[in-house]
Design a protein around this motif. Sequence first.
Motif, PDB file in Angstrom:
ATOM      1  N   GLU A 100      57.306  35.384 -21.153  1.00 47.23           N
ATOM      2  CA  GLU A 100      56.011  34.923 -20.643  1.00 47.23           C
ATOM      3  C   GLU A 100      54.997  34.785 -21.779  1.00 47.23           C
ATOM      4  O   GLU A 100      54.235  33.802 -21.843  1.00 47.23           O
ATOM      5  CB  GLU A 100      55.495  35.890 -19.584  1.00 47.23           C
ATOM      6  CG  GLU A 100      56.232  35.791 -18.256  1.00 47.23           C
ATOM      7  CD  GLU A 100      55.660  36.741 -17.224  1.00 47.23           C
ATOM      8  OE1 GLU A 100      54.902  37.660 -17.605  1.00 47.23           O
ATOM      9  OE2 GLU A 100      55.975  36.571 -16.045  1.00 47.23           O
ATOM     10  N   SER A 101      55.003  35.777 -22.663  1.00 47.79           N
ATOM     11  CA  SER A 101      54.063  35.711 -23.784  1.00 47.79           C
ATOM     12  C   SER A 101      54.364  34.514 -24.685  1.00 47.79           C
ATOM     13  O   SER A 101      53.452  33.849 -25.190  1.00 47.79           O
ATOM     14  CB  SER A 101      54.135  37.005 -24.598  1.00 47.79           C
ATOM     15  OG  SER A 101      53.743  38.110 -23.821  1.00 47.79           O
ATOM     16  N   ARG A 104      53.656  30.988 -22.505  1.00 49.81           N
ATOM     17  CA  ARG A 104      52.343  30.767 -21.896  1.00 49.81           C
ATOM     18  C   ARG A 104      51.528  29.745 -22.705  1.00 49.81           C
ATOM     19  O   ARG A 104      51.365  29.890 -23.919  1.00 49.81           O
ATOM     20  CB  ARG A 104      51.582  32.086 -21.802  1.00 49.81           C
ATOM     21  CG  ARG A 104      50.262  31.980 -21.031  1.00 49.81           C
ATOM     22  CD  ARG A 104      49.545  33.310 -20.954  1.00 49.81           C
ATOM     23  NE  ARG A 104      50.337  34.299 -20.208  1.00 49.81           N
ATOM     24  CZ  ARG A 104      50.840  35.398 -20.745  1.00 49.81           C
ATOM     25  NH1 ARG A 104      50.652  35.649 -22.029  1.00 49.81           N
ATOM     26  NH2 ARG A 104      51.524  36.239 -20.004  1.00 49.81           N
ATOM     27  N   GLY A 105      51.105  28.693 -22.029  1.00 50.83           N
ATOM     28  CA  GLY A 105      50.258  27.677 -22.648  1.00 50.83           C
ATOM     29  C   GLY A 105      51.006  26.606 -23.427  1.00 50.83           C
ATOM     30  O   GLY A 105      50.381  25.681 -23.944  1.00 50.83           O
ATOM     31  N   ARG A 106      52.333  26.689 -23.512  1.00 50.40           N
ATOM     32  CA  ARG A 106      53.091  25.683 -24.259  1.00 50.40           C
ATOM     33  C   ARG A 106      53.396  24.489 -23.348  1.00 50.40           C
ATOM     34  O   ARG A 106      53.712  24.660 -22.172  1.00 50.40           O
ATOM     35  CB  ARG A 106      54.388  26.267 -24.787  1.00 50.40           C
ATOM     36  CG  ARG A 106      54.153  27.452 -25.717  1.00 50.40           C
ATOM     37  CD  ARG A 106      55.170  27.548 -26.805  1.00 50.40           C
ATOM     38  NE  ARG A 106      54.867  28.667 -27.706  1.00 50.40           N
ATOM     39  CZ  ARG A 106      55.479  28.877 -28.842  1.00 50.40           C
ATOM     40  NH1 ARG A 106      56.418  28.034 -29.253  1.00 50.40           N
ATOM     41  NH2 ARG A 106      55.155  29.909 -29.610  1.00 50.40           N
ATOM     42  N   ASP A 145      57.828  26.056 -17.812  1.00 46.51           N
ATOM     43  CA  ASP A 145      57.695  26.669 -16.489  1.00 46.51           C
ATOM     44  C   ASP A 145      59.041  26.793 -15.771  1.00 46.51           C
ATOM     45  O   ASP A 145      59.170  27.551 -14.805  1.00 46.51           O
ATOM     46  CB  ASP A 145      56.741  25.854 -15.614  1.00 46.51           C
ATOM     47  CG  ASP A 145      55.307  25.864 -16.152  1.00 46.51           C
ATOM     48  OD1 ASP A 145      54.963  26.818 -16.905  1.00 46.51           O
ATOM     49  OD2 ASP A 145      54.547  24.934 -15.840  1.00 46.51           O
ATOM     50  N   PRO A 376      57.334  37.606 -12.147  1.00 44.88           N
ATOM     51  CA  PRO A 376      56.240  37.461 -13.105  1.00 44.88           C
ATOM     52  C   PRO A 376      55.541  38.781 -13.358  1.00 44.88           C
ATOM     53  O   PRO A 376      55.457  39.655 -12.473  1.00 44.88           O
ATOM     54  CB  PRO A 376      55.288  36.463 -12.425  1.00 44.88           C
ATOM     55  CG  PRO A 376      56.170  35.716 -11.474  1.00 44.88           C
ATOM     56  CD  PRO A 376      57.202  36.689 -11.000  1.00 44.88           C
ATOM     57  N   GLU A 378      52.446  39.518 -13.616  1.00 47.29           N
ATOM     58  CA  GLU A 378      51.288  39.787 -12.786  1.00 47.29           C
ATOM     59  C   GLU A 378      51.666  40.292 -11.415  1.00 47.29           C
ATOM     60  O   GLU A 378      50.886  40.943 -10.732  1.00 47.29           O
ATOM     61  CB  GLU A 378      50.418  38.517 -12.648  1.00 47.29           C
ATOM     62  CG  GLU A 378      51.133  37.299 -12.083  1.00 47.29           C
ATOM     63  CD  GLU A 378      51.744  36.442 -13.193  1.00 47.29           C
ATOM     64  OE1 GLU A 378      52.031  35.254 -12.915  1.00 47.29           O
ATOM     65  OE2 GLU A 378      51.901  36.950 -14.318  1.00 47.29           O
TER      66      GLU A 378
END
Length: 380
Positions: A100-101, A104-106, A145, A376, A378
Amino acid sequence: MPALTPEILWIGGGALAALLAALALVIAFSRAQKSRAPAQIAPPRSERSIVLTPPEGAVPVGATARAPEPLAIPVPVPVAATNWRDGLRRTRGALTGKLESLLRGRASLDAATLEEVEAILYGADLGVRTAEELLQAVRGLRSPDEVQPLLAAKAEALLARLPSAVVPPSADRPHVILVVGVNGSGKTTSIGKLAARYARAGKRVIVAAGDTYRAAAIEQLAVWAQRAGVEIVRGEPGGDPASVAFDALKAARARGFDVVLVDTAGRLQTDQGLMDELAKIQRVMRKELASAPHEVLLVLDGNTGQNAIRQAQEFKKAVTVSGIVLTKLDGTARGGVVLGIAQEVGLPVRYVGLGESIDDLADFDPHAFVTALFEPAEAS
């Protein structure tokens, strides 16, 4: 008063003698009559006072012997989803958390990103073959994703290939489970927890202290047996483990017990002498019950990561292992080794240790495992 002449005395003495003789005849006649009278019959005992308990297994006269009912394997004790999440928290952090780290954002999975995904998969103690298979699947994706859902689906499909870990019920009693593994893997603790599970399911259990090389192992198993409320058969330290197993099985059969759990000495998978001893234990038990043992459980420490895969491979060569017990899963980041065991050894995981209490040995649930591992961050 006339004088007592000799004649009078003779007559009086004769009358007395006659009287005594007549009295003797009356007494004799009375006794004879009593001996002819019918004897009084004692009132019958109540039915409860004369009930006889037949020997166990005896068949009443006129009845037809029935085949023994199959031993029902205890219904798995449900483990809440929160326990799976807590138990896999460290493993999830080492795999899902890092992914996830990274992702994330890629916007896309470029070559550099795929190299980092590869490093995470190989570092998660999944096993080389398993990591490579998952990596090949990820290389076909375009969106970051899609990575996590794909890994979860592939992991569940991999576990679905394995045979069922649940052993079918047997018509033979007792149900015999031989427990093997290296020193420190958690064998004795797992036996105590298994004994408690069976006892809660209403089964009568005997544990056999077959690790005769260590007096501490015998005492540790005795403590677990007391906690679980089951019986234990033990031998002298340094005694013959096969004899202890045989005595436990014989006692269980004689007394109608349902389950026998046999502990064994911890051994390295490379120790041929101790491996041969496992074969001897099985041969000796089969003299008492030809189908024993019905299960052979290999206990592996989850902390050992990929070394657990090598242990399983070697034990599988020496003994017919029916299932894996993976312990200490809650205290390690290497729980992904479950997938490696499935992929590279082909043995089903039967139980997992998710805590230290007597109730923290759970039936392995592939879906719950995969869900907790790839959910996930979260959500946890």
